[in-house]
Every structure is written in C-alpha cells, then in structure tokens.
Design an enzyme around this catalytic site. Sequence first.
Site, PDB file in Angstrom:
ATOM      1  N   ASN A   1      -7.697  -4.046   3.044  1.00 53.32           N
ATOM      2  CA  ASN A   1      -7.024  -4.287   1.878  1.00 53.32           C
ATOM      3  C   ASN A   1      -7.630  -3.347   0.842  1.00 53.32           C
ATOM      4  O   ASN A   1      -8.715  -3.627   0.180  1.00 53.32           O
ATOM      5  CB  ASN A   1      -7.061  -5.786   1.585  1.00 53.32           C
ATOM      6  CG  ASN A   1      -6.136  -6.169   0.563  1.00 53.32           C
ATOM      7  OD1 ASN A   1      -5.750  -5.341  -0.292  1.00 53.32           O
ATOM      8  ND2 ASN A   1      -5.677  -7.407   0.325  1.00 53.32           N
TER       9      ASN A   1
ATOM     10  N   CYS B   1      -2.458  -5.614  -6.813  1.00 50.18           N
ATOM     11  CA  CYS B   1      -1.853  -4.866  -5.564  1.00 50.18           C
ATOM     12  C   CYS B   1      -0.448  -4.538  -5.610  1.00 50.18           C
ATOM     13  O   CYS B   1       0.125  -3.793  -4.734  1.00 50.18           O
ATOM     14  CB  CYS B   1      -2.014  -6.370  -4.549  1.00 50.18           C
ATOM     15  SG  CYS B   1      -3.695  -6.924  -4.281  1.00 50.18           S
TER      16      CYS B   1
ATOM     17  N   HIS C   1       2.416  -4.223   0.911  1.00 49.45           N
ATOM     18  CA  HIS C   1       1.065  -4.382   0.633  1.00 49.45           C
ATOM     19  C   HIS C   1       0.245  -4.702   1.984  1.00 49.45           C
ATOM     20  O   HIS C   1       0.660  -5.685   2.594  1.00 49.45           O
ATOM     21  CB  HIS C   1       0.921  -5.181  -0.542  1.00 49.45           C
ATOM     22  CG  HIS C   1      -0.627  -5.466  -0.738  1.00 49.45           C
ATOM     23  ND1 HIS C   1      -1.599  -4.904  -0.915  1.00 49.45           N
ATOM     24  CD2 HIS C   1      -1.183  -6.803  -0.692  1.00 49.45           C
ATOM     25  CE1 HIS C   1      -2.688  -5.389  -1.095  1.00 49.45           C
ATOM     26  NE2 HIS C   1      -2.494  -6.745  -0.973  1.00 49.45           N
TER      27      HIS C   1
END
Length: 333
Positions: free
Chosen positions: A289, A131, A259
């Site tokens: 996500n 990520c 993020h």
Amino acid sequence: MSQPEVEKAPLETYLTPPTHGSRITGIAAYRPTRLLSNEELSPRTTVSPQWIEQRTGIKTRHHASEAEDLVTMSVAAGEKALVMADIDPAEVDLTIVATATRKRRMPGIAPEVASRIGLPNSGAYDLNAVCAGFTYSMAMASNAVRLGEARHVLVVGAERTSDWIDPNDPDTFVIFGDGAGAAVVSRSEHTGIGPAVWGSDGARHSVLGLTERPDGREYVAMNGPLVYKWSTATMPDVAHRACAVAGITMADIDWFVPHQANNRIIKTLTRELELPPERVVNDVVDTGNTSAASVPLALSRLYDSGRSTPGDHVLLLGFGAGLTYAGQVVRMP
C-alpha cells in the site's frame, strides 16, 4: 461605516463551458530498488510470513533508501511520463504532486520537482488527500486543461510511508511501501478523463492517520476493520456514479484500478461491482500500500504489461485517510 461595493464579474464569466478536452498522454512509475519480502520483514515483527500474506495478500513491498527521497522519486517517475508524452517541457504549465508523507511542512516539493525536471513555465503545488490524492489531482489537472489554464499538466503521486510506520505495529508495518507514479494530462479534441465523483467523511478522521507515541514520534495508526467496512460499503456507489457521470455503465469498464489498500478490500470491491477478476489491476501483491502513489503505480503496471489497448475505459478509485475518496473514468493512452 458602510463597506465599499465590490465590482463583480458577470455571472457568465464563471459559467463559461470548457473549451478543450483532456486525456492522458504519459504514464510512468518509480519503485525503490530495495524490495522487502515477507520472510525478511517477519523477524522484525511479531507475525509470520504466512500471516502477512493471508491477512493482506502482500508478498513484497519497496522501501526507499536515504537517497530515494520524495523529490528524487517524483522526478524519476515524472521524467519518464514526459518522455512517453513526447511534449516540449516548456509547454507543461502545471505540476501537481500528491503526497501525505513529507517531513518538512513547507515549502511543498512540487516546485522543486518541476525545477529539477526542467519545466520553466510550470506552476506547482502539493495536494494532500492521502490515498485519494492522485485521483483528486487528476481531476484538478483535467479541469485546468479543459478550461484553458494549462496545455499540459504533470501529475505525480509519491509517498515514503516507511518513514511513518511502527515496526511494533504489524497492522501497518507489513502493509505500507514506498514509490512514485506519474501521468501527463494534455489538451485533446475529445475528453478522455471523466468528471470526478468525490467526497469525504471527516467524522471518521480518527480511523486512519498519524498518532504521536510516548517517544514523541508520529506513526500511522489504523483501525483496519472499520476501514474495511467503510470502504467496501461506500466505494461501490462511488464507482457506479463515476461511470454515470462519464456517460457509461459498469459493463463498459475494461479495467478497474482501485487504491491498493490490501487484497481483501480489492477482492470485495471486485465482487460487489461484478467485475471479472482478470480485469482488475492488483499491484498490492508486489508493491504494498503506497497511499497516493498506489493508483498511478498500478495504472503504470497495467500499461507496461501490454494488456490494455488505447482507448480502454479504466475506472480509478482512490480512498483512504481523512476519510477522503474520489472515483473517475479515464481512457488509456
């Protein structure tokens, strides 16, 4: 037997200061055409649409088709970013693709991405910081440009997390999505990309990652509460340090692009950093996500919205499996 003495370069060779600045000249995104709502996803899980939205803040997410593989999505985003940058493809000297969801161990996909786009002089490599991959890659691109190793660098964050999530695990299946975002980093008289503040916590590597199931398949497994506690306790300090090394304070930040883990983490970080909610880019509601793709997808959404102006300070913050993290301040093109 004595070893032959190795001729060493003068120390000054390694300490030569950067000769160029770096800045973002292009931003673009690719979102797969298939959009899954909570209502469509719920019958395939053990939870209701209301539970999904209340728990994650996510309403929809994109899942890629067979035709929308990592290379295809990376090429689509990269081509649009290069059009915005308006540069000669022959002057793109490096291509970096941040991804953690390749099924094939080797080769990497970056060389194929560069070839399909038509970048004849580009070096290419993949980077896996999950990520935090895009923020790591932006630092690598900025360093290459500032040191004179590249005139322009194409940076892509691309993921197909839908290949690695278990429909029987609501903690992951309802969260993750697919997509690709890209940025072009170019030489500049003045730098528009601050130094990265990065780190890792490998002692917690088991908190989030792939786990093999009895059927032999690997799926993403996540300890959500621990991820929440770690990210909300660690990232505020990283954010403040990223501002400090860029020579500004949090009060100078125009936009916050974290993020896109889930809405709860984004809201907590916003509160801890004392940032106005209207200055925080929240793409997770519509996109889910998307791991390394989440920061560039959110940055592209900010640019496309018309809300930002050239030169705005944007705080990027990537964090996730590994555990890895990186923060940096960039200026909007």
